[in-house]
Scaffold this motif. Structure first.
Motif, PDB file in Angstrom:
ATOM      1  N   LEU A 368      -4.285  -7.428  -5.733  1.00 42.12           N
ATOM      2  CA  LEU A 368      -5.324  -7.196  -4.728  1.00 42.12           C
ATOM      3  C   LEU A 368      -5.628  -5.701  -4.605  1.00 42.12           C
ATOM      4  O   LEU A 368      -6.794  -5.275  -4.529  1.00 42.12           O
ATOM      5  N   ALA A 369      -4.550  -4.905  -4.610  1.00 43.70           N
ATOM      6  CA  ALA A 369      -4.707  -3.452  -4.496  1.00 43.70           C
ATOM      7  C   ALA A 369      -5.486  -2.926  -5.703  1.00 43.70           C
ATOM      8  O   ALA A 369      -6.378  -2.073  -5.569  1.00 43.70           O
ATOM      9  N   GLU A 370      -5.147  -3.477  -6.886  1.00 41.18           N
ATOM     10  CA  GLU A 370      -5.847  -3.021  -8.093  1.00 41.18           C
ATOM     11  C   GLU A 370      -7.336  -3.346  -8.009  1.00 41.18           C
ATOM     12  O   GLU A 370      -8.191  -2.511  -8.334  1.00 41.18           O
ATOM     13  N   SER A 388      -4.630   6.454  -7.642  1.00 44.57           N
ATOM     14  CA  SER A 388      -3.476   5.904  -8.367  1.00 44.57           C
ATOM     15  C   SER A 388      -2.710   4.928  -7.478  1.00 44.57           C
ATOM     16  O   SER A 388      -2.810   4.988  -6.240  1.00 44.57           O
ATOM     17  N   ILE A 389      -1.968   4.032  -8.127  1.00 45.41           N
ATOM     18  CA  ILE A 389      -1.187   3.032  -7.377  1.00 45.41           C
ATOM     19  C   ILE A 389       0.282   3.238  -7.698  1.00 45.41           C
ATOM     20  O   ILE A 389       0.655   3.409  -8.861  1.00 45.41           O
ATOM     21  N   VAL A 429       2.289   0.377  -2.689  1.00 46.84           N
ATOM     22  CA  VAL A 429       2.503  -1.038  -2.340  1.00 46.84           C
ATOM     23  C   VAL A 429       4.004  -1.297  -2.429  1.00 46.84           C
ATOM     24  O   VAL A 429       4.641  -0.924  -3.404  1.00 46.84           O
ATOM     25  N   ASP A 430       4.569  -1.871  -1.391  1.00 51.20           N
ATOM     26  CA  ASP A 430       6.001  -2.216  -1.446  1.00 51.20           C
ATOM     27  C   ASP A 430       6.246  -3.421  -0.554  1.00 51.20           C
ATOM     28  O   ASP A 430       5.387  -3.787   0.254  1.00 51.20           O
TER      29      ASP A 430
END
Ligand code: ADP
Length: 532
Positions: A368-370, A388-389, A429-430
């Motif tokens: 989802l973040a991507e 960046s992720i 994201v974690d």
């Protein structure tokens, strides 16, 4: 285990003690009345006992004196030289002495010859059966009696062994008697005081029982009185709690004209006017919501027409003179903004009306973040910000409404790009066993502490003029906050002016679970190479 049980019990008692005014008042009044009644009881028992024994001693003394006189008279009238007469006089004297003492049965007598007397040892001693003079009468009393010259009466308290092994209290009186030709004899009368002791025990028992009954009665009366007073207060407390919880129609029953009834009446009056006010405000707010929603809906149709017309003009802008062409561009931009604003307004009014449904499914948050990053990449590139992720391993699946979470992320990323000053933007994201978290970190202008309190307010912008150019509506974070709340999640902000901001979204992995913490720090600990 037992120790744990005791501690638990103590803790429960402590809580009960703190919570119950009734318990405290009853305990205090019982303790205080018990103390007062004990003091009075002890005083009464002691003084009654002393009086009882004093009068018994006085009575015994009179009796003993009378007995001495009666016995002595027997010896005085007898012929001194006839032994047989003396012997019978001894018997008669003992009898007379006993008769003279009009005491209850159980009085014992002893007429014994004083040691070291001159003359023949006639008559022999008389001692009541069962009376052990050596045991009962102390040597001190004997020597006092023996050495007295004036037939005075001496006495002492004694302990009388009973046949059942117990001991009765008693009094022993001794006085000297002159037996003609035989020297000095000693007359002892031993009175058993068990009847007096019994009377005293009975009085004491009655006193203690009466005292205990009185304490219980005081406890019961206090309980009833406190209940009468505390009951209505407790009811008022419960009613106000229910009122605070939203049950606006609850009231306290009103009885009579006393102060409690006055309290109930004024409380109910207050509740009444509060209910009216709240209902009025709620109706007003509903009307406003309806108005916003209706206006937004009504504006949609003309706006669509305007947009279509604007698009036609925009497409033909190359045929227009430059000012007209610029106007066509402006028109298109502003119509787009208007469209966005209307969409946001409609969304907001749906939240206000409580008419939002969640469409949850297990979703991979990294994916989802991507997606969200991909959607804003062209904008980021136009501003020069690198996206960046950072997603260390974890349980990234969570039950969320993907559309809403994506919207939150796009809004946060859009804001970060708008205010990021072209510096890098990092998406963290974690997750842990209970929650997933996404944090958007930028290194831009940041937010002042005063502004931080307002970022989630509707239509609030730190710098409206700047905002106008980038097209924000001021509703983005307010909607994101509603979306997060819909997931039982948190949306929090950290920021330092000049150092950038970080918005962190935390959502429970399973829908309906209560969050206790977030898997990410706020702001997240950044890897060494990350800082710009
Ligand atoms: P907008 O549509 O104006 O972005 P938002 O509700 O999303 O509305 O944001 C409200 C205001 O909060 C913004 O106008 C901006 O002043 C401030 N803000 C939001 N995100 C950031 C950020 N990352 N850095 C600095 N300020 C921000």
């Amino acid at each position: 285990m037992p120790e744990f049980y005791w501690r638990e019990l103590l803790e429960r008692l402590r809580r009960l003690w703190r919570a119950s005014l009734q318990l405290r008042t009853v305990t205090f009044s019982v303790l205080m009345s018990a103390a007062a009644i004990s003091i009075i009881g002890v005083y009464m028992a002691v003084s009654v006992g002393a009086n009882l024994f004093d009068s018994r001693i006085a009575q015994a003394q009179v009796t003993a004196e009378r007995s001495n006189v009666a016995a002595q008279t027997r010896f005085d009238v007898v012929d001194q030289n006839v032994t047989a007469d003396l012997e019978s006089a001894m018997g008669l004297a003992a009898q007379a002495a006993l008769q003279a003492s009009s005491t209850p049965a159980g009085t014992q007598i002893a007429i014994v010859r004083s040691p070291d007397q001159l003359g023949p040892r006639v008559p022999v001693d008389v001692v009541s059966p069962g009376l052990d003079t050596a045991l009962i009468i102390s040597p001190e009393l004997r020597s006092e009696v023996r050495t007295s010259t004036d037939r005075r009466l001496y006495w002492q308290s004694v302990s009388l062994p009973r046949t059942d092994g117990g001991i009765d209290p008693g009094l022993a009186f001794g006085s000297a008697i002159d037996v003609p030709n035989s020297g000095q004899y000693e007359l002892y009368l031993v009175f058993n005081l068990s009847d007096t002791q019994q009377t005293l025990s009975f009085i004491q028992q009655t006193l203690w029982l009466g005292g205990a009954a009185l304490v219980l009665l005081i406890g019961a009366v206090t309980y009833v009185v406190v209940r009468l007073v505390v009951g209505p207060v407790q009811m008022a407390a419960e009613t106000s709690q229910r009122l605070a919880a939203g049950e606006l129609q609850v009231r306290i029953p009103e009885h009579g004209d006393d102060v409690i009834a006055t309290l109930a009446r004024s409380f109910n009056g207050m509740a009444e006017s509060m209910q009216k006010q709240i209902t009025k405000l709620a109706t007003l707010s509903q009307l406003q919501q309806r108005f916003v929603s209706d206006v937004s809906h009504e504006l949609r149709t003309p706006l669509t027409t305007i947009r279509l017309a604007g698009d036609v003009l925009y497409d033909q802008r190359d045929n227009f003179p430059p000012t007209t062409a610029r106007t066509a561009e402006l028109l298109r931009d502003q119509v787009e903004r208007f469209d966005l604003l209307l969409a946001d307004l409609l969304e907001m009014s749906r939240y206000d009306a409580g008419a939002v449904d969640m469409d949850t499914e297990p979703t991979n948050l990294v994916r989802l973040a991507e997606d969200a990053v991909e959607a804003v990449t062209p904008l980021a590139e136009s501003k020069g910000s690198e996206l960046s992720i950072i997603a260390p391993g974890g349980y990234f699946e969570a039950e969320v409404d993907a559309r809403r979470v994506r919207r939150i992320l796009q809004n946060l990323l859009g804001n970060a790009i708008d205010h990021g000053e072209g510096r890098p933007i990092v998406l963290y994201v974690d997750s842990d066993a209970n929650a997933v978290a996404i944090a958007v970190r930028d290194y831009g202008v940041g937010i002042s502490p005063a502004a931080m309190e307002r970022v989630f307010d509707r239509f609030w912008r730190a710098d409206p003029s700047r905002q106008r150019s980038t097209g924000g509506t001021g509703l983005g974070l307010a909607i994101s906050l509603e979306d997060a709340a819909l997931h039982d999640g948190w949306l929090e902000v950290w920021s330092e002016p000049g150092e950038g901001s970080c918005f962190r979204l935390t959502i429970p992995r399973i829908r309906g679970q209560v969050l206790t913490g977030s898997p990410l720090e706020l702001p997240p600990n950044e890897p060494e190479a990350m800082a710009p």
